[in-house]
Every structure is written in structure tokens, then in C-alpha cells.
Design an enzyme around this catalytic site. Structure first.
Site, PDB file in Angstrom:
ATOM      1  N   VAL A  28      15.441 -18.872  18.636  1.00 51.67           N
ATOM      2  CA  VAL A  28      16.149 -17.863  17.830  1.00 51.67           C
ATOM      3  C   VAL A  28      15.210 -17.313  16.765  1.00 51.67           C
ATOM      4  CG1 VAL A  28      18.116 -17.421  16.311  1.00 51.67           C
ATOM      5  CG2 VAL A  28      18.344 -19.067  18.177  1.00 51.67           C
TER       6      VAL A  28
ATOM      7  N   THR B 161       1.922 -17.134  26.980  1.00 50.87           N
ATOM      8  CA  THR B 161       1.754 -16.695  25.589  1.00 50.87           C
ATOM      9  C   THR B 161       2.073 -17.826  24.612  1.00 50.87           C
ATOM     10  OG1 THR B 161       2.405 -14.483  26.280  1.00 50.87           O
ATOM     11  CG2 THR B 161       2.512 -14.934  23.917  1.00 50.87           C
ATOM     12  N   VAL B 162       3.276 -18.377  24.704  1.00 51.15           N
ATOM     13  CA  VAL B 162       3.698 -19.377  23.717  1.00 51.15           C
ATOM     14  C   VAL B 162       3.009 -20.720  23.963  1.00 51.15           C
ATOM     15  CG1 VAL B 162       5.663 -20.542  22.662  1.00 51.15           C
ATOM     16  CG2 VAL B 162       5.926 -18.205  23.472  1.00 51.15           C
TER      17      VAL B 162
ATOM     18  N   GLY C 164       5.685 -13.546  19.496  1.00 50.67           N
ATOM     19  CA  GLY C 164       4.229 -13.636  19.438  1.00 50.67           C
ATOM     20  C   GLY C 164       3.799 -15.092  19.529  1.00 50.67           C
TER      21      GLY C 164
ATOM     22  N   ILE D 276      10.889 -17.606  12.528  1.00 49.50           N
ATOM     23  CA  ILE D 276      11.790 -17.775  11.374  1.00 49.50           C
ATOM     24  C   ILE D 276      12.564 -19.093  11.536  1.00 49.50           C
ATOM     25  CG2 ILE D 276      13.739 -16.805  10.089  1.00 49.50           C
ATOM     26  CD1 ILE D 276      12.978 -14.052  11.134  1.00 49.50           C
TER      27      ILE D 276
ATOM     28  N   GLU E 283      14.166 -24.523  17.915  1.00 43.90           N
ATOM     29  CA  GLU E 283      14.008 -23.599  16.778  1.00 43.90           C
ATOM     30  C   GLU E 283      13.396 -22.267  17.216  1.00 43.90           C
ATOM     31  OE1 GLU E 283      14.724 -24.154  13.143  1.00 43.90           O
ATOM     32  OE2 GLU E 283      14.677 -22.036  13.637  1.00 43.90           O
TER      33      GLU E 283
ATOM     34  N   LYS F 277      20.282 -14.987  21.815  1.00 44.55           N
ATOM     35  CA  LYS F 277      19.932 -15.627  20.534  1.00 44.55           C
ATOM     36  C   LYS F 277      21.166 -15.765  19.642  1.00 44.55           C
ATOM     37  CE  LYS F 277      15.292 -13.710  20.790  1.00 44.55           C
ATOM     38  NZ  LYS F 277      14.520 -12.506  20.476  1.00 44.55           N
TER      39      LYS F 277
ATOM     40  N   GLU G  75       8.493  -4.504  27.448  1.00 43.99           N
ATOM     41  CA  GLU G  75       8.148  -4.899  28.820  1.00 43.99           C
ATOM     42  C   GLU G  75       8.218  -3.687  29.742  1.00 43.99           C
ATOM     43  OE1 GLU G  75       7.734  -8.184  29.873  1.00 43.99           O
ATOM     44  OE2 GLU G  75       8.128  -9.077  27.905  1.00 43.99           O
TER      45      GLU G  75
HETATM   46  N1  LIG Z   1       6.464 -14.600  23.960  1.00 39.63           N
HETATM   47  C1  LIG Z   1       7.146 -14.747  22.849  1.00 39.63           C
HETATM   48  O1  LIG Z   1       6.815 -14.171  21.818  1.00 39.63           O
HETATM   49  C2  LIG Z   1       8.358 -15.635  22.806  1.00 39.63           C
HETATM   50  C3  LIG Z   1       9.064 -15.787  21.606  1.00 39.63           C
HETATM   51  C4  LIG Z   1      10.166 -16.650  21.550  1.00 39.63           C
HETATM   52  C5  LIG Z   1      10.538 -17.320  22.694  1.00 39.63           C
HETATM   53  N2  LIG Z   1       9.841 -17.128  23.856  1.00 39.63           N
HETATM   54  C6  LIG Z   1      10.274 -17.878  25.035  1.00 39.63           C
HETATM   55  O2  LIG Z   1       9.243 -18.776  25.388  1.00 39.63           O
HETATM   56  C7  LIG Z   1       9.216 -18.955  26.795  1.00 39.63           C
HETATM   57  C8  LIG Z   1       7.803 -18.633  27.319  1.00 39.63           C
HETATM   58  O3  LIG Z   1       7.526 -17.283  27.032  1.00 39.63           O
HETATM   59  P1  LIG Z   1       6.054 -16.677  27.203  1.00 39.63           P
HETATM   60  O4  LIG Z   1       6.094 -15.341  26.565  1.00 39.63           O
HETATM   61  O5  LIG Z   1       5.040 -17.651  26.770  1.00 39.63           O
HETATM   62  O6  LIG Z   1       6.022 -16.482  28.782  1.00 39.63           O
HETATM   63  P2  LIG Z   1       4.751 -16.309  29.707  1.00 39.63           P
HETATM   64  O7  LIG Z   1       3.610 -15.768  28.939  1.00 39.63           O
HETATM   65  O8  LIG Z   1       5.184 -15.600  30.928  1.00 39.63           O
HETATM   66  O9  LIG Z   1       4.385 -17.819  30.091  1.00 39.63           O
HETATM   67  C9  LIG Z   1       5.063 -18.569  31.037  1.00 39.63           C
HETATM   68  C10 LIG Z   1       4.039 -19.459  31.695  1.00 39.63           C
HETATM   69  O10 LIG Z   1       4.703 -20.347  32.598  1.00 39.63           O
HETATM   70  C11 LIG Z   1       3.968 -20.394  33.791  1.00 39.63           C
HETATM   71  N3  LIG Z   1       4.809 -20.744  34.919  1.00 39.63           N
HETATM   72  C12 LIG Z   1       5.784 -20.021  35.494  1.00 39.63           C
HETATM   73  N4  LIG Z   1       6.352 -20.682  36.507  1.00 39.63           N
HETATM   74  C13 LIG Z   1       5.689 -21.851  36.606  1.00 39.63           C
HETATM   75  C14 LIG Z   1       5.780 -22.952  37.474  1.00 39.63           C
HETATM   76  N5  LIG Z   1       6.669 -22.989  38.470  1.00 39.63           N
HETATM   77  N6  LIG Z   1       4.953 -23.991  37.291  1.00 39.63           N
HETATM   78  C15 LIG Z   1       4.055 -23.962  36.305  1.00 39.63           C
HETATM   79  N7  LIG Z   1       3.884 -22.938  35.437  1.00 39.63           N
HETATM   80  C16 LIG Z   1       4.706 -21.900  35.602  1.00 39.63           C
HETATM   81  C17 LIG Z   1       3.396 -18.996  33.932  1.00 39.63           C
HETATM   82  O11 LIG Z   1       2.314 -19.017  34.803  1.00 39.63           O
HETATM   83  P3  LIG Z   1       1.897 -17.691  35.632  1.00 39.63           P
HETATM   84  O12 LIG Z   1       1.239 -16.807  34.623  1.00 39.63           O
HETATM   85  O13 LIG Z   1       1.020 -18.223  36.661  1.00 39.63           O
HETATM   86  O14 LIG Z   1       3.172 -17.105  36.168  1.00 39.63           O
HETATM   87  C18 LIG Z   1       3.007 -18.690  32.500  1.00 39.63           C
HETATM   88  O15 LIG Z   1       1.719 -19.156  32.181  1.00 39.63           O
HETATM   89  C19 LIG Z   1      10.306 -18.060  27.351  1.00 39.63           C
HETATM   90  O16 LIG Z   1      11.470 -18.802  27.518  1.00 39.63           O
HETATM   91  C20 LIG Z   1      10.503 -17.022  26.260  1.00 39.63           C
HETATM   92  O17 LIG Z   1      11.797 -16.477  26.247  1.00 39.63           O
HETATM   93  C21 LIG Z   1       8.771 -16.314  23.940  1.00 39.63           C
END
Ligand SMILES: NC(=O)c1ccc[n+]([C@@H]2O[C@H](COP(=O)([O-])OP(=O)(O)OC[C@H]3O[C@@H](n4cnc5c(N)ncnc54)[C@H](OP(=O)(O)O)[C@@H]3O)[C@@H](O)[C@H]2O)c1
Length: 428
Positions: free
Chosen positions: A134, A14-15, A304, A138, A131, A207, A192
Site C-alpha cells: 500500500v 524492479t522491487v 519504484g 509510505i 507494508e 490498495k 505501462e
Molecule cells: N514496481 C514497483 O514500484 C512496485 C511498488 C509496489 C509494489 N509492487 C509489487 O511488487 C511486486 C513485484 O513488482 P516488480 O515491479 O518488481 O515486478 P517485475 O519487475 O516484473 O519483477 C517480477 C520478477 O519476478 C520474476 N518472475 C516472474 N515469474 C517467475 C517465476 N515463475 N519464477 C521465478 N521468477 C519469476 C520476473 O522474471 P522475468 O523478468 O524473467 O519475467 C521478474 O524478475 C508486484 O506484486 C508489484 O505489484 C511493485
């Protein structure tokens, strides 16, 4: 113009995808502001075929984290894989060890290993920027470090989890109970399949630990965050809150008291007139109370792809301009953790009691014996055929330990039919 800043993104979920899209779509404006281009030179991802809505034919696709950490020419590794241990931790350590700056949105990683990673980065004179970790979009950490840097912060608090805020907002708007609204949130993708991290307050606590380290110049002290989630908040409590002029919000609160640094996450009764009471749905907000500036509130999207990417790329722009400071204050100020038992505040208490003579007197005696002074009491309806009726009590400021002792005694009364519900009142 200076040569481009070459970066790698680890994790195109996602990010990660949002960051790639933002770098592509706003490349000119970013280059103009940063004084150089930011070039996505490599990515680490397992699934190459997934459609991501952005041209990813130019960056080098790497298969394993070790290769990425030492890939030549890359100045910044953007860790967007997630998780407090395993690949993310190994990758960040390896990237710093091989002289690369790190940007991450990973609050779980920072809550558990932030001190160690910040020290590693500082030793190597590298940036560790977070940034996005948290409150997503924002820019609260930047606000604390820059615009509010002259202030002594007395308290910082916020709505830091959109899932919980969405659920509590829906419960109030539609008068439905927690389980029902949670199910709907899961269907809509706001919660989730396993929602425990969010609704049990753990994500907010991650956070808060980071936020309070930046606000108070201390180390990240996640293990001393008191955490209570929103599972026990009922439609009945929300109704009583409204009657009393409050709204219920899951807040993360950090403040310096005479006892030390208090960090706590729990549902709070906040006055309906307080600005944060009006932050609804998936929105987040953070409030800083500074000694000179007074109260500052920032509100926005806490998650998001796009809002989070906005924060990640802001960190990249700082690095491109050579103005990224240390991740945390090094050495950190040592704050003693304030025990929750010493927390002082007002309380809302809801009991389900049998409608019999003497019940209220027993409850009042339990409170009086712990020197807890009642502010208001509401008794609703008449219990027919042995049915329990709700009794709500609000208290004046008292110590948590006294409240707990009174509650234990009240909970053991034969006329009290359910576990007493306690919600802390936060004076804002
Ligand atoms: N989503 C949000 O709104 C949000 C907001 C603030 C902070 N965050 C933080 O941002 C981070 C990412 O979140 P996200 O929501 O983007 O998660 P996500 O959608 O699950 O993305 C994680 C990505 O990493 C890949 N991945 C996992 N293990 C891997 C490996 N060993 N080698 C290579 N790629 C690998 C996954 O691939 P697969 O799909 O193949 O598993 C997936 O594409 C997290 O720490 C989360 O807490 C997220």
C-alpha cells in the site's frame, strides 16, 4: 549478536533487485537496528545473467517455487513476483505451510486472497507482512498499527497510484487532454503499455481494500470497492475545477457511515486548499482521520525500486526483531458494505447543451424532481450554428441514487449533446 535472519527473495525484478541492493548497501545499519544481520540466502529467478547492480554470487539460485518454499534454513520468503494468482499465490501458501514467514509487496494477491493467507499465517503463528503493498515507500500500515493504534478511524483516503496522479497533474499543468498525456507517460515509463490496471482504478482499489482492512480492523473486501477510473476526466473539467477552486485527484476513500463501510475509488474534486490537492506528479499520500489525533497525512513515493524496498526491508527488520504481528486482525470485525447508491456527497456535473431557450429549465426540473439542490451554475459562451456549449452545475450534498436518476433524465434530453460528466466532490 543473534544468528542472522536468513531470507529468500522470489522475483528479482524492479522491487526484488531494490531489496537485494538495500540489504547489501545498508547491512550494518540494519544489523545494528535489528540486533542481527539479515542474510540473503536464496533467490528464485529465471534469468541469472541479467546485470542487477548488486553482488548475488553468495545466495543459492533456485529454479522452482516448490524448492524455495521448503528450502532448509530459510525463515522468510519475500514474494516479489507479482500477480493475484499462479506462482505468487502457490508460493506464499507453500511457504506458510512449511513454516516460513512471508513478506510481500503484492497488492493484487492480498486484495483477492489476503483473508485466506492471513488466516493461514495466524494459524501457524507466522508473519504475513505487506507494508510495501500500500503506497510503496509510505509506512502507512505501520502508522495505523502503531502510532495511531489508539484512535477510532473515521475515514482514510489517499492518492494511491502514481501513474494516475502524474497524468492528472500533467493535464492540469500543460492543459492537455487525457489521451495525449497518457501517451507521454508511457514514453517516459510512468505508465505501462497496457495502462488499464492503473487508469481504470483497479490498482488503487487493491490498495484501498488492504488499507481499509487495516484501518477498520475488518477483512479485505475488494469485491465491494466501487471503482471508477480517470479515462473520462477531460481538460475542460480540469479547467472548470480550477475556476471553482478545486483540483481533480483520483482518490481511494474508505469510511464508516450509518450504512456500513464505504469503499470507493473515483476521481474527486478536492478543494485546492486541501493538503492532498498539492500532492503532485508520481507522489502518493495517505490521510487518516482519527477521533483523537485528528488528521494525519503521510506523503512520499508510492512506487519504484528504492522506496518499495524500504518498506519491504522494514517488514524484514520487524521479523528479525520478533515483533511482526498478524497480517490482519484475526478474527476480523464484520463491517457491512455500504452500497454506493447510498453514498452522500456533493457533485460536479458538466453537460454539453444546445444553447436554446428552456434548456436550463429542463435540467433544473430534473434535479428538482430528485430533490437535488444546486449550489452553483456556470454557462460558458454562446453556441453558434447549433454547437453545444458547456454548462457546469455543482450540487449540495445529496444521495448518489437521486443524482443518478436525475442524470439519467438529463442525459435523455434532446438538447444535451454528450453523455453528462459527473465528478464527486470530496469534502476534506
Ligand atoms: N514496481 C514497483 O514500484 C512496485 C511498488 C509496489 C509494489 N509492487 C509489487 O511488487 C511486486 C513485484 O513488482 P516488480 O515491479 O518488481 O515486478 P517485475 O519487475 O516484473 O519483477 C517480477 C520478477 O519476478 C520474476 N518472475 C516472474 N515469474 C517467475 C517465476 N515463475 N519464477 C521465478 N521468477 C519469476 C520476473 O522474471 P522475468 O523478468 O524473467 O519475467 C521478474 O524478475 C508486484 O506484486 C508489484 O505489484 C511493485
Amino acid at each position: 549478536m543473534k544468528p542472522p535472519l536468513k531470507i529468500a527473495i522470489a522475483g528479482l525484478g524492479t522491487v526484488g533487485t531494490g531489496v537485494a541492493q538495500l540489504l547489501a548497501r545498508n547491512s550494518d545499519v540494519i544489523a545494528a537496528r535489528a540486533g542481527r544481520r539479515i542474510e540473503l540466502a536464496a533467490v528464485l529467478e529465471r534469468d541469472k545473467r541479467r546485470e542487477r547492480g548488486v553482488d548475488l554470487s553468495r545466495p543459492k539460485w533456485l529454479g522452482n517455487p516448490g524448492e524455495l518454499a521448503s528450502y532448509p534454513g530459510i525463515e522468510v520468503v519475500v514474494e516479489l513476483i507479482g500477480g493475484s494468482e499462479g506462482v505468487a499465490l502457490d508460493l506464499v501458501k507453500a511457504a506458510l505451510a512449511s513454516g516460513k514467514h512471508v513478506v510481500t509487496a503484492n497488492k493484487a494477491l492480498l486484495a483477492h486472497h489476503g483473508n485466506e493467507l492471513a488466516a493461514l499465517a495466524a494459524k501457524k503463528n507466522l508473519a504475513l507482512a505487506f507494508e510495501a503493498a500500500v503506497a510503496g515507500g509510505i509506512p502507512i500500515l505501520k502508522a495505523l498499527r502503531e502510532g495511531l493504534a489508539a484512535n477510532k478511524v473515521g475515514r482514510v483516503y489517499g492518492i494511491l497510484n502514481g501513474t494516475c496522479n502524474y497524468i492528472l497533474t500533467q493535464m492540469r499543468d500543460s492543459r492537455r487532454d487525457f489521451a495525449d498525456v497518457l501517451k507521454e507517460a508511457q514514453k517516459l515509463g510512468y505508465a505501462e503499455a497496457d495502462p488499464s490496471f492503473d487508469i481504470d482504478g483497479v490498482d488503487t482499489a487493491h490498495k484501498l481494500a488492504i488499507l481499509s482492512a487495516v484501518a477498520f480492523g475488518g477483512a479485505v473486501d475488494f469485491k465491494n470497492v466501487f471503482v471508477e477510473g480517470i479515462r473520462h476526466v477531460s481538460a475542460l473539467d480540469i479547467e472548470f475545477a480550477e475556476e471553482l477552486g478545486y483540483r481533480i485527484k483520483l482518490l481511494g476513500v474508505a469510511r464508516l457511515t450509518g450504512e456500513g463501510l464505504e469503499q470507493r475509488v473515483h476521481p474527486c474534486m478536492v478543494r485546492a486548499s486541501a493538503p492532498i490537492a498539492h500532492v503532485e506528479g508520481v507522489f502518493n499520500a495517505v490521510v487518516v482521520e482519527g477521533d483523537f489525533v485528528g488528521r494525519v497525512m503521510l506523503e512520499g513515493r508510492g512506487a519504484g525500486a528504492e522506496p518499495t524496498a524500504s518498506a519491504v526491508v522494514a517488514d524484514l527488520i520487524d521479523i528479525a526483531m520478533g515483533r511482526a504481528g498478524p497480517g490482519l486482525r484475526i478474527p476480523a470485525v464484520k463491517h457491512k458494505p455500504a452500497p454506493m447508491a447510498k453514498h452522500k456527497g456533493a457533485y460536479y456535473l458538466r453537460l454539453m447543451v444546445l444553447d436554446k431557450p428552456g434548456v436550463i429549465a429542463d435540467i433544473a426540473a430534473a434535479l428538482r424532481d430528485q430533490k437535488v439542490s444546486m449550489e452553483q451554475m456556470i454557462q460558458r459562451g454562446r453556441g453558434k450554428d447549433g454547437n453545444a456549449v458547456p454548462v457546469v452545475i455543482t450540487t449540495h450534498e445529496t444521495e448518489e441514487s437521486s443524482m443518478r436518476r436525475a442524470l439519467d433524465r438529463i442525459g435523455n434530453l434532446k438538447t444535451v449533446r454528450e453523455e453528462p460528466r459527473l465528478i464527486r466532490v470530496e469534502t476534506l
